[in-house]
Design an enzyme around this catalytic site. Sequence first.
Site, PDB file in Angstrom:
ATOM      1  N   GLU A 191      -0.579  -0.266  43.512  1.00  0.00           N
ATOM      2  CA  GLU A 191      -1.651   0.727  43.541  1.00  0.00           C
ATOM      3  C   GLU A 191      -2.175   0.898  44.957  1.00  0.00           C
ATOM      4  O   GLU A 191      -2.423   2.022  45.413  1.00  0.00           O
ATOM      5  CB  GLU A 191      -2.788   0.301  42.610  1.00  0.00           C
ATOM      6  CG  GLU A 191      -3.964   1.276  42.626  1.00  0.00           C
ATOM      7  CD  GLU A 191      -5.112   0.853  41.729  1.00  0.00           C
ATOM      8  OE1 GLU A 191      -6.116   1.568  41.680  1.00  0.00           O
ATOM      9  OE2 GLU A 191      -4.999  -0.204  41.063  1.00  0.00           O
ATOM     10  N   SER A 229     -11.571  -1.905  35.318  1.00  0.00           N
ATOM     11  CA  SER A 229     -13.004  -2.074  35.595  1.00  0.00           C
ATOM     12  C   SER A 229     -13.836  -2.087  34.313  1.00  0.00           C
ATOM     13  O   SER A 229     -13.512  -1.410  33.338  1.00  0.00           O
ATOM     14  CB  SER A 229     -13.506  -0.955  36.507  1.00  0.00           C
ATOM     15  OG  SER A 229     -12.939  -1.061  37.792  1.00  0.00           O
ATOM     16  N   GLN A 266      -5.633   3.378  33.166  1.00  0.00           N
ATOM     17  CA  GLN A 266      -5.757   1.985  33.600  1.00  0.00           C
ATOM     18  C   GLN A 266      -7.062   1.390  33.101  1.00  0.00           C
ATOM     19  O   GLN A 266      -8.138   1.862  33.453  1.00  0.00           O
ATOM     20  CB  GLN A 266      -5.703   1.912  35.134  1.00  0.00           C
ATOM     21  CG  GLN A 266      -5.856   0.511  35.703  1.00  0.00           C
ATOM     22  CD  GLN A 266      -5.930   0.540  37.221  1.00  0.00           C
ATOM     23  OE1 GLN A 266      -6.480   1.460  37.812  1.00  0.00           O
ATOM     24  NE2 GLN A 266      -5.373  -0.470  37.865  1.00  0.00           N
TER      25      GLN A 266
END
Length: 395
Positions: A246, A131, A128
């Site tokens: 999530e 961030s 993923q």
Amino acid sequence: MNLDLTTEDSEFRSQVRAFLRDNLTEELADAGRLVTSVFIEPQFSLPWQKILHARGWAAPAWPVEYGGTGWTEMQRYIFASECARAGAPSLSPMGLAMVGPCIIGHGTPEQKAYYLPRILAGEDYWCQGYSEPGSGSDLASLSLRATSDGDDYILNGTKIWTTHAHHANMMFCLVRTRFDGKPQEGITFLLLDMTLPGIKVDPIITLAGEHEVNQVFFDDVRVPKSGRLGAENDGWTVAKYLLEFERGGGSSAGLEASVGRIRALATRDGLLASDPGFTSRLAAAEIGLEAIKITEQRVSSALSSGGNPGPAASMLKVQRTEMMQRIDTLGIEAGGTYAGVEQLDARQPGSNIEPVGPSDRVTLVPRYLNNRAASIYGGSNEVQRNIMAKMVLGL
């Protein structure tokens, strides 16, 4: 949530137990018991996923038309609980629990036909790309630039805390395609190949001594626009949809199994089992888990009727992660002196290194350290409380 099993549910539980007895190897169960995170090395998770996929059980929560099981909510709960009790390795959530449902909800027919079978079979292993340095909980401030160039985007920038990027061959990624206007309105959601030229993965070693997360650098990486999920500059909509899965996905079954192990540790210790302070804290954790299961049932009902988790996902994220940390603390207390011994080599699956003290103590502190991040990743719990205040309480 009615936890009384019907005759059909009892028969299903027996079927699951028989399957686990016949298919869960000692090596895989050993790996499942020694894991200190929600992630386990793909050398153990992928073989188990292939076994489940062959049985048609890799994605119980997916719609049947895309490879789901068609199980009831109670059956999914039973399956998760039995797998946790047996020590089955968890499957990577990035593909099955996160980007898979997102592709089902937002993908084109071509994207669904290509990616979903590969996710089910474990042919693609996903990470993923959300961030960035300075853009964690404030995800809308991300700045990884994606410049349009014909049929491609050219990516420049970096992502951080990227779990299992060193294993992944695919990434779902948020990029900045527009820098003017509201920050949320300039984000695009991309599916990209991690083997593309210009991608570099640097390891980050955690406080628990493990290589689980990474920083990923993009230097003029050319990504085909065919990998875009949703419209250009509308990636925020897709990202929020995925974040609900999530935060709201998963099950308390693993936490229940952890509580069971802690109670067994305390019973063997003798003194703790009769300590009113410890037994009271452990009982409070068990009561809290019952409340979490009720919320999970509500989310499962929404998903089974075609909905999405909504603000209940934020509630679950807070409840589960804070309960996880409470249970970890109880585990260290139950583990006693041996819990604090650093034994990285002894807790590797298949290791021939003899542990210092009982083997069931070696993961207690590493799990505690790893799970301190649980109330931060996926959107910090402070952010989740803001979401609940706005969407549920109207504040």
